[in-house]
Design an enzyme around this catalytic site. Structure first.
Site, mmCIF file in Angstrom:
data_model
loop_
_atom_site.group_PDB
_atom_site.id
_atom_site.type_symbol
_atom_site.label_atom_id
_atom_site.label_comp_id
_atom_site.label_asym_id
_atom_site.label_seq_id
_atom_site.Cartn_x
_atom_site.Cartn_y
_atom_site.Cartn_z
ATOM 1 N N CYS A 27 -17.558 0.996 24.777
ATOM 2 C CA CYS A 27 -16.844 1.858 23.799
ATOM 3 C C CYS A 27 -17.941 2.477 22.869
ATOM 4 C CB CYS A 27 -16.181 0.761 22.826
ATOM 5 S SG CYS A 27 -15.300 1.619 21.446
ATOM 6 N N CYS A 82 0.902 -1.012 0.041
ATOM 7 C CA CYS A 82 0.220 0.026 0.043
ATOM 8 C C CYS A 82 0.772 1.152 -0.025
ATOM 9 C CB CYS A 82 -0.996 -0.060 1.285
ATOM 10 S SG CYS A 82 -1.775 1.410 1.268
ATOM 11 N N HIS A 83 0.248 2.491 -0.554
ATOM 12 C CA HIS A 83 1.247 3.592 -0.562
ATOM 13 C C HIS A 83 1.689 4.141 0.768
ATOM 14 C CE1 HIS A 83 1.440 4.767 -4.854
ATOM 15 N NE2 HIS A 83 0.285 4.180 -4.990
ATOM 16 N N THR A 84 0.680 3.710 1.764
ATOM 17 C CA THR A 84 0.876 4.070 2.926
ATOM 18 C C THR A 84 2.192 3.378 3.876
ATOM 19 O OG1 THR A 84 -1.449 4.259 3.436
ATOM 20 C CG2 THR A 84 -0.070 4.298 5.532
ATOM 21 N N ARG A 134 -5.516 2.395 20.373
ATOM 22 C CA ARG A 134 -4.903 3.632 19.425
ATOM 23 C C ARG A 134 -3.532 4.199 19.917
ATOM 24 N NH1 ARG A 134 -2.452 5.699 16.575
ATOM 25 N NH2 ARG A 134 -2.909 7.582 15.063
ATOM 26 N N CYS A 186 -17.533 2.119 19.127
ATOM 27 C CA CYS A 186 -17.934 0.760 18.242
ATOM 28 C C CYS A 186 -19.565 0.692 18.391
ATOM 29 C CB CYS A 186 -17.381 -0.404 19.027
ATOM 30 S SG CYS A 186 -15.692 -0.733 18.697
ATOM 31 N N CYS A 233 -7.178 -2.781 3.312
ATOM 32 C CA CYS A 233 -6.929 -1.295 3.482
ATOM 33 C C CYS A 233 -7.617 -0.474 2.062
ATOM 34 C CB CYS A 233 -5.624 -1.057 3.410
ATOM 35 S SG CYS A 233 -5.126 0.693 3.501
ATOM 36 N N CYS A 277 -12.600 3.092 16.467
ATOM 37 C CA CYS A 277 -12.357 2.392 17.839
ATOM 38 C C CYS A 277 -10.993 3.013 18.398
ATOM 39 C CB CYS A 277 -12.566 0.835 17.835
ATOM 40 S SG CYS A 277 -12.161 0.225 19.270
ATOM 41 N N ARG A 309 -1.829 -2.657 -7.359
ATOM 42 C CA ARG A 309 -1.316 -3.412 -6.093
ATOM 43 C C ARG A 309 -0.105 -4.405 -6.663
ATOM 44 N NH1 ARG A 309 -2.488 0.112 -3.459
ATOM 45 N NH2 ARG A 309 -3.736 0.176 -1.420
ATOM 46 N N CYS A 323 -13.372 -3.273 18.963
ATOM 47 C CA CYS A 323 -13.584 -4.098 20.212
ATOM 48 C C CYS A 323 -14.866 -4.495 20.631
ATOM 49 C CB CYS A 323 -12.841 -2.896 21.422
ATOM 50 S SG CYS A 323 -14.007 -1.845 21.903
ATOM 51 N N HIS A 335 0.465 -3.800 6.072
ATOM 52 C CA HIS A 335 -0.835 -3.723 6.943
ATOM 53 C C HIS A 335 -2.066 -4.263 5.996
ATOM 54 C CE1 HIS A 335 -0.743 -0.014 4.938
ATOM 55 N NE2 HIS A 335 -1.853 0.249 4.715
ATOM 56 N N GLU A 336 -1.749 -4.881 4.893
ATOM 57 C CA GLU A 336 -2.776 -5.112 3.725
ATOM 58 C C GLU A 336 -2.558 -6.654 3.479
ATOM 59 O OE1 GLU A 336 -4.072 -3.516 -0.579
ATOM 60 O OE2 GLU A 336 -3.958 -2.033 1.078
#
Length: 749
Positions: A464, A407-409, A479, A467, A540, A475, A742, A459, A429-430
């Site tokens: 929460c 991913c670009h992130t 974090r 959520c 993502c 959520c 991708r 969660c 993360h993907e």
């Protein structure tokens, strides 16, 4: 994707995967030259372990042409059925580069070769969208040397009638029934990325007769059957009588290859075929004398078999007719193939892979040493390191990462633009992964489950409010620690074996590693039928683009949309807007090479800002639409483009959504007047999806054929020899190349 359908669970690969396919280290779609023939791909000790009759047959590739993200190929081979060389064409969809796909066999009519339907049938876009292969056999042997085979259009060459001839001299070569039902499917499954046991059949005229009779004689072999203007009762019409008397000795003998007679003899409906789709033109010159669809309707009604005959005024017997309804037939077959795939999956315990679970049992509770691509600092190439991955603690899950999409992130952080970027770290993360072990208190997943790690957790705790609220998916439970590069207890699960250096986590995922540890509340459990090299796309970018349209902005039918940036996220926005029924979709990008796929996915207009030098792009779009678009989406991360996206939004009610992540320290700006006059500026994270609830549903929609994603994977790379960093660096290079949406890196098969 093309809705690109996905049919095979990972655990079923041994049962349904083709015997030989090309390496996954390739540019997608698969080039024809990478598909090995059965002869070249077979091992000397076991030349053909899966199919009889093709052990010494080599397929010679005659031509290959790109079409709708896939490839149209023509092959010839020596046939054991006909004793001649046979030719067939095949459309290989882009989905086949990721996993084996189902096959629709299309049988052509009198005088046709494999070229007629290939060139005029109009099937390729529908097949690409549905993720199905289509095979176009020839209609007879050619050059067999049988006396009289070229004397008439309706007998001999081009008129094999899909029977096995029993009368001399035809019986030596005219074995089209055996060729179509046995030899050709075995050849396809042995040499192309075709899913075993997942095929259906259709055809036109004589080929419609062939499709119906072959399916009725072999109902368990085919998921569905349909036909265009078929000869439904050949033993009672001139074409059929002539063929049966010549090939089989009598029209009476031909009743065993007559759809009406087969259905009448059976005396009951086929449980395998909930419906049989037939399209017929009412201006067909052969309708009354040769086709007689009313005969099939009458017998079907008598035995209780549903047959849907759709009659169309103004259509004749030609490919103008066929191409007009081909998409309907492809969708009809794709739906049936998906249902059969699910039934096949249900018959196998896809979560109980004894070898895999035994492997996991040996490592549960222990440190695991594995390969990972470690980022030691900004703007430094990733290096392959052996890392120690500690067991999961309370509320945590350790996963075996199978495939990861870049991913670009990830690049954004690697380049030092992320204010939360910490080094050393393991990015990624993907991904698609399998649960290896779980920590104390984990109940929602277990070893062997397939999961997508999600950087936005869910969660679902009673306390929460995030959520519980339908207004957000943000959520905050983990974090603070996720942003600090550690697990919820404040520590890392990664250390470098070479010197014990503690390595930071990234976005709660860190999937540039063969194994990773994530929070239970970040693990979205998915259907194991979804190949993980495709499931990773929902981790993502694709989900974000879809959700920006459906959740954040709630684009309605008829709306106008502008999409800035036609990478994977932007194309997901286009795809979602099209599915939402947007009336006009304007795609904006500096790279005009992206316009073709953008148009295929739904863009009605494409604009390159360089073509309007000196004119702000927002002014160009306002000029195209008079007042601007109802919805605009920034998918670039460029703050100037974000402003342009806002300022092209419709006066009075236009909404602009920021999706792209800007570099550290960047700020957005516009004149307050833009907001005072009714425009709304908003943003989205992960498309507003509540991850653990929504991601499995997105996967199900993809499995059902509603949500194709295959077209996003332009590069597929294997981490050969455990070189995760080498493969990932290659993916980064591809992403910077301008033609990559991708790049999916696969660590484990």
């Amino acid at each position: 994707s093309r809705t690109a359908l996905t049919f095979l669970p990972r655990a079923l690969s041994a049962a349904f995967r083709p015997a030989r396919v090309a390496s996954n280290h390739h540019r997608v779609p698969l080039r024809a030259k990478t598909i090995a023939s059965s002869a070249s791909a077979s091992s000397p000790s076991n030349p053909n372990p899966n199919h009889e009759g093709v052990t010494s047959i080599a397929m010679e590739l005659k031509s290959a042409n790109k079409a709708h993200g896939g490839e149209v190929r023509k092959y010839t081979h020596a046939s054991s059925s006909t004793g001649t060389d046979m030719t067939f064409s095949v459309y290989v969809p882009p989905a086949a580069a990721l996993s084996p796909v189902p096959v629709i066999y299309y049988l052509s009519g009198l005088t046709c070769t494999d070229d007629n339907a290939t060139q005029k049938g109009g099937a390729f876009k529908a097949c690409a969208d549905a993720g199905v292969m289509m095979v176009f056999p020839d209609t007879s042997p050619r050059g067999a040397g049988v006396a009289g085979e070229d004397d008439a259009y309706d007998l001999g060459t081009g008129a094999g009638f899909y029977v096995d001839a029993t009368s001399a001299p035809w019986s030596a070569n005219y074995k089209m029934y055996s060729y179509v039902t046995k030899e050709l499917p075995a050849l396809i499954e042995a040499n192309l990325p075709a899913a075993r046991g997942l095929k259906s059949i259709t055809g036109h005229s004589m080929g419609g007769h062939g499709a119906l009779t072959i399916a009725f004689k072999n109902p368990t072999e085919y998921a569905a059957v349909s036909a265009f203007a078929p000869i439904v009762n050949p033993s009672a019409v001139p074409w059929g009588k002539k063929a049966f008397e010549t090939y089989l000795g009598s029209a009476e003998a031909g009743k065993d290859h007559d759809a009406c007679e087969l259905l009448k003899k059976r005396g009951a409906a086929f449980p395998e075929f909930a419906d049989v789709l037939v399209d017929q033109g009412l201006d067909d010159q052969f309708l009354t004398e040769q086709l007689k669809p009313e005969n099939l309707e009458a017998v079907a009604k008598e035995v209780g078999q549903k047959v849907s005959v759709r009659r169309h005024a103004g259509f004749d017997h030609s490919y103008f007719f066929i191409s007009s309804f081909m998409e309907d037939h492809v969708k009809f077959h794709a739906k049936a193939l998906a249902s059969k795939a699910q039934a096949m999956a249900d018959a196998v315990d896809v979560t109980a892979d004894p070898a895999l679970l035994a492997e996991f049992a040996k490592t549960a509770g222990k440190d695991i040493e594995c390969n990972a691509a470690v980022a030691w600092g900004p703007k430094q190439p990733l290096t392959n390191e052996v890392v120690i991955v500690a067991p999961p603690k309370a509320g945590e899950v350790r996963v075996k990462v199978i495939s990861n999409a870049l991913c670009h992130t990830d690049i954004y952080t690697l380049d030092g633009h992320d204010p939360e970027g910490l080094f050393p770290c393991i990015l990624g993360h993907e991904a698609g992964a399998i649960v290896e072990s779980v920590g104390p208190g984990v109940t929602s997943v277990k070893p062997g489950d397939h999961v997508i790690p999600c950087y936005t957790p869910q969660c679902n705790a009673p306390a929460c409010i995030f959520c519980a609220s339908p207004k957000t998916n943000l959520c905050p439970t983990i974090r603070s620690t996720q942003g600090a590069g550690v697990m919820p207890d404040g520590t890392s699960r990664f250390t470098a074996k070479k010197d014990g250096t503690v390595i930071n986590h990234f976005m709660g995922c860190s999937t540039f590693s063969e194994y990773s540890v994530i929070a239970e509340i970040s693990a979205a459990k998915i259907n194991p039928r979804m190949p993980l090299n495709k499931a990773c796309l929902f981790g993502c970018g694709v989900s974000t683009g879809l959700g920006a349209v459906w959740n954040t902005c709630k684009v309605e039918a008829g709306a106008s949309v502008a999409v800035f940036g036609l990478g994977a996220v932007g194309l997901a926005v286009v795809q979602a807007a099209k599915m939402a029924g947007a009336g006009r979709i304007i795609g904006v990008d500096l790279n005009e090479d992206k316009f073709a796929i953008a148009s295929r996915l739904g863009c009605t207009d494409v604009v390159c800002p360089n073509d309007h030098e000196g004119i702000p792009i927002q002014s160009v779009i306002v000029g195209m639409t008079k007042w601007g678009v109802d919805y605009s989406f920034d998918c670039t991360g460029n703050v100037e483009v974000m402003r342009s996206a806002l300022e092209c939004a419709h006066r009075g009610w236009g909404e602009s959504c920021v999706i792209g992540v800007a570099a550290s320290g960047k700020e957005i700006a516009t004149r307050p007047f833009q907001l005072v006059t009714g425009r709304v500026w908003k943003g989205t994270a992960f498309g507003g999806w509540k991850s653990r609830s929504a991601v499995p549903k997105l996967v199900e929609r993809s499995l059902a054929g509603e949500l194709p994603v295959d077209h996003y994977v332009t590069h597929a790379i294997d981490a050969k020899g455990g070189d995760v960093a080498g493969a990932t660096n290659e993916a980064i290079h591809a992403l910077h190349g301008g033609d990559c949406l991708r790049a999916v890196v696969t660590y484990h098969k």
